[in-house]
Design a protein around this motif. Structure first.
Motif, short mmCIF file in Angstrom:
data_model
loop_
_atom_site.label_atom_id
_atom_site.label_comp_id
_atom_site.label_asym_id
_atom_site.label_seq_id
_atom_site.Cartn_x
_atom_site.Cartn_y
_atom_site.Cartn_z
N ARG A 126 0.88 -1.14 0.33
CA ARG A 126 -0.12 0.05 -0.32
C ARG A 126 0.97 1.35 0.39
O ARG A 126 1.88 1.04 0.46
CB ARG A 126 -1.20 -0.07 0.79
N PRO A 127 0.04 2.14 -0.81
CA PRO A 127 0.64 3.62 -0.73
C PRO A 127 1.05 4.27 0.78
O PRO A 127 0.43 4.68 0.82
CB PRO A 127 0.45 4.08 -1.37
N ALA A 128 1.88 4.38 0.63
CA ALA A 128 2.65 4.95 2.03
C ALA A 128 2.84 7.00 2.02
O ALA A 128 3.51 7.42 1.57
CB ALA A 128 3.59 4.77 3.08
N PRO A 129 1.97 7.28 2.87
CA PRO A 129 3.02 8.97 3.05
C PRO A 129 4.17 9.58 2.80
O PRO A 129 4.60 8.18 3.68
CB PRO A 129 1.74 9.87 3.85
N ASP A 130 5.12 10.39 1.82
CA ASP A 130 6.23 10.62 1.97
C ASP A 130 5.84 11.72 2.96
O ASP A 130 6.05 12.81 2.70
CB ASP A 130 6.53 11.27 0.93
N THR A 131 6.92 11.06 4.39
CA THR A 131 6.55 12.23 5.44
C THR A 131 7.77 12.73 5.86
O THR A 131 9.85 11.81 4.95
CB THR A 131 5.74 11.31 6.33
N PHE A 132 7.94 13.67 6.49
CA PHE A 132 9.67 13.66 7.57
C PHE A 132 9.13 14.41 8.94
O PHE A 132 8.45 13.91 9.22
CB PHE A 132 10.23 14.81 6.95
N TRP A 133 10.32 13.86 10.13
CA TRP A 133 10.24 13.88 11.37
C TRP A 133 11.19 15.19 11.31
O TRP A 133 11.94 15.60 10.57
CB TRP A 133 10.80 13.57 12.08
N THR A 134 10.30 16.32 12.31
CA THR A 134 10.82 17.74 12.54
C THR A 134 11.23 17.98 14.05
O THR A 134 10.23 16.70 15.08
CB THR A 134 10.44 19.16 11.23
N VAL A 135 11.38 18.74 14.73
CA VAL A 135 11.63 19.28 15.92
C VAL A 135 11.29 20.33 16.11
O VAL A 135 12.09 21.63 15.04
CB VAL A 135 12.33 19.19 16.78
N CYS A 136 10.18 20.84 17.37
CA CYS A 136 10.82 22.77 17.54
C CYS A 136 11.19 22.90 18.11
O CYS A 136 11.83 22.29 19.40
CB CYS A 136 8.95 22.84 18.28
N HIS A 137 11.97 23.95 17.82
CA HIS A 137 13.63 24.76 18.65
C HIS A 137 13.09 24.90 19.95
O HIS A 137 14.23 25.26 20.71
CB HIS A 137 14.15 25.59 17.54
N GLY A 138 11.47 25.95 20.40
CA GLY A 138 11.33 25.40 21.75
C GLY A 138 11.31 24.99 23.00
O GLY A 138 12.02 24.77 23.77
N CYS A 139 10.28 24.36 22.38
CA CYS A 139 9.43 23.43 22.94
C CYS A 139 10.46 21.59 23.04
O CYS A 139 10.00 20.98 24.29
CB CYS A 139 8.25 22.37 23.81
N LYS A 140 10.89 21.43 22.09
CA LYS A 140 11.47 19.77 21.38
C LYS A 140 10.24 19.87 21.12
O LYS A 140 11.35 18.02 21.32
CB LYS A 140 12.51 19.93 22.79
N GLN A 142 8.56 16.71 18.64
CA GLN A 142 8.71 16.54 17.42
C GLN A 142 7.63 15.97 16.71
O GLN A 142 6.94 15.56 17.89
CB GLN A 142 9.70 15.05 17.63
N TYR A 143 7.81 16.18 15.75
CA TYR A 143 7.26 15.74 14.80
C TYR A 143 6.80 15.65 13.75
O TYR A 143 7.51 15.36 13.12
CB TYR A 143 5.82 17.11 14.46
N GLU A 144 5.25 14.73 12.57
CA GLU A 144 5.86 13.91 11.42
C GLU A 144 5.11 15.13 10.70
O GLU A 144 3.84 15.15 10.91
CB GLU A 144 5.37 12.79 11.83
N TYR A 145 5.69 14.76 9.85
CA TYR A 145 4.71 16.43 8.84
C TYR A 145 4.73 15.42 7.65
O TYR A 145 5.64 14.68 7.21
CB TYR A 145 4.67 17.31 8.74
N SER A 181 1.42 14.83 12.29
CA SER A 181 0.20 15.69 11.28
C SER A 181 -0.83 14.96 10.99
O SER A 181 -1.67 15.12 10.86
CB SER A 181 0.86 16.76 10.66
N LEU A 182 -0.53 13.21 10.22
CA LEU A 182 -0.96 12.49 9.14
C LEU A 182 -2.00 12.14 10.09
O LEU A 182 -3.50 11.92 8.90
CB LEU A 182 0.09 11.27 8.75
#
Length: 532
Positions: A126-140, A142-145, A181-182
């Motif tokens: 099944r096709p998976a969404p193309d995502t990346f991980w990032t981090v907020c510099h303030g509160c640290k 982590q998010y997947e977008y 975010s997915l």
């Protein structure tokens, strides 16, 4: 309260009826309404779950049902999480234990989803969404977008501060301190990293199609670009011989469907040209499967009833007078962000008015922010008066608004003392077209304390939801909660909200001195969640 229980039972019966009619969105609405009125009502949580299963089944992901959504899971979940979700739903929905309307079909969908997702071979295919991980510099945090947000300035949902979304290593433990975010944006964006030119071309086509749609809406019905509650458009209907000899009224959904089909053909034609030239997938808010375009149909707007005041009585045919400005619902999330100047009321029954829509191409009076260029609506400041046109659509309009006129004929609208407005909760000077909808469409309701002025801006105090009611709010009396909105941040005002000061005589339980807000201009999440 007994009154709430009776109303909840009524809403539950409507939810069951809508499930039987296969109107799953309405079934969910009435189930939520019943749950809000009387959370302990027997079986109401189950009804809501059944509606969720069917809604996910109707949602298409690469041409298939949203199998993860049916189980209440995410594509990134591990096998144990998906299995737990399946067992939980299977136990709830099994026909031997549950005779609720729609439970049998929901159980079959859950079983089908588990059969597919438990097969790792099929699941890998099944096709998976193309995502990346990032981090907020303030509160640290982590998010997947989705990759479309890489190197974009985003607002952190945790600390509400902007940060630059740079790619980082995924968290070691995906169940600890992260957010994907997915869960809110699954299969909404799909933009390949390897060919930004295709994404740019697709975006340009979509923009041109949107402009064409706007023109065609105006041709179909004056002011159609302002979606409204229960509005209809009259269109010719071919008879069996193919001649347009009869007419009937099309609903908003039917009219939109006609226009969306036109848009689909244009987008498919252009993107397929680039596919044949580049052999690469198109992108940006569109999904192509087997060379056919899938575009989500617009959802019908559902508006809960107010607790006491009938706001529709404030916008009847007799409410309109010459030389008034009225706000009207927009085509984003259905909030009243358009304005129309009524030049003359030609007739009242049926309603016919000579109006001009107000517009502006700049927000320079509030700074250098590219607000309009990024696709946002301007609701404060100076507006030009557009061309004359005739309007017959009563339900496009929300309320009469205060305004002044400049010597050169333009209209100025600013927050005034006593007004109620919705503020963008996560608003930032860095907002642009890449900010996701779930970040934009979160609001705080406020009462304006003083009139706007260029030197001092405007002061507002928050409105607090009154426990036990859907649409009743009270001002926060703590003076430390009053905040100043400077001129540079006036674009944070999303839209005005019609309101009514309760006298206590409306009903036995009507709270005197509190404000009731019009549910048609109040975001749904503020209506269904009670704040203490």
């Amino acid at each position: 309260m007994e009154y709430n229980r009776d109303a909840a039972i009524k809403a539950k019966k409507l939810a069951e009826k809508k499930l039987g009619d296969k109107d799953f969105a309405s079934a969910k609405k009435y189930a939520l309404k019943a749950q809000t009125l009387y959370p302990d009502l027997d079986g109401i949580s189950l009804l809501s779950t059944i509606a969720d299963v069917y809604i996910s089944a109707e949602k298409k992901v690469s041409g298939e049902a949203d199998w993860y959504g049916i189980l209440g899971a995410n594509p990134g979940d591990d096998d144990d999480t998906i299995k737990k979700q399946y067992r939980k739903l299977a136990l709830m929905l099994h026909p031997d234990k549950n005779k609720c309307v729609g439970a049998d079909g929901a159980f079959q969908l859950v079983s089908q989803a588990w059969t597919l997702l438990s097969d790792k071979g099929k699941r890998r295919g099944r096709p998976a969404p193309d995502t990346f991980w990032t981090v907020c510099h303030g509160c640290k945090m982590q998010y997947e977008y989705l990759k479309v947000y890489l190197d974009q300035t985003l607002l952190c949902p945790n600390c509400h501060n902007p940060f630059l979304a740079k790619q980082s290593a995924p968290p070691h433990n995906l169940n600890h301190q992260y957010h994907s975010s997915l869960s809110n944006n699954r299969d909404r964006f799909w933009i390949p990293e390897t060919d930004p030119s295709i994404a740019s071309k697709a975006a340009n086509v979509i923009q041109r199609v949107n402009e064409r749609l706007k023109r065609e809406r105006e041709q179909l019905s004056p002011g159609y670009g302002l979606p409204c509650k229960n509005r209809k458009t009259e269109m010719p209907i071919p008879n069996r011989s193919g001649n347009n000899n009869t007419t009937r009224e099309l609903t908003v959904f039917e009219t939109r469907k006609i226009l969306v089909n036109k848009a689909r053909k244009e987008i498919c034609r252009k993107l397929n040209e680039w596919l044949s030239e580049n052999k690469k997938p198109p992108a940006n808010n569109v999904k192509v499967s087997n060379q056919t375009m899938d575009i989500e149909e617009p959802q019908a707007m559902s508006v809960p009833d107010p607790d006491f005041h009938n706001f529709d009585s404030d916008r009847t045919e007799n409410s309109f007078q010459d030389y008034q400005v009225w706000s009207a619902y927009d085509d984003d999330d259905g909030m009243p962000r358009f304005y129309a100047l009524v030049h003359k009321v030609l007739s009242r029954k049926p309603l016919e008015m000579k109006i001009s829509w107000l517009n502006s191409k700049t927000t320079a009076e509030f700074g250098n922010m590219e607000w309009i260029g990024c696709g946002f609506r301007k609701t404060c400041g100076e507006f030009r008066v557009g061309k004359f046109q005739t309007n017959t659509s009563l339900n496009s309009f929300s309320q009469k608004v205060k305004f002044t006129k400049t010597p050169r004929g333009s209209v100025v609208i600013h927050p005034k003392k006593g007004d109620v407005w919705a503020l963008y909760r996560n608003w930032s000077l860095d907002w642009n077209e890449s900010v996701p909808d779930h970040v934009i469409h979160q609001y705080d309701m406020v009462e304006v304390v003083d009139d706007y002025n260029e030197q001092g801006g405007v002061s507002v105090r928050p409105l607090v939801k009154l426990t036990g009611f859907r649409t009743v709010f009270c001002p926060n009396t703590d003076e430390t909660e009053v905040r100043k909105i400077p001129k540079e941040q006036v674009l944070r005002f999303s839209h005005q909200v019609p309101n009514y000061l309760l006298t206590g005589k409306e009903a036995r339980n009507a709270p005197k001195g509190y404000l009731e807000l019009d549910p048609a201009a109040t975001p749904l999440d503020l209506l269904i969640h009670t704040t203490t």
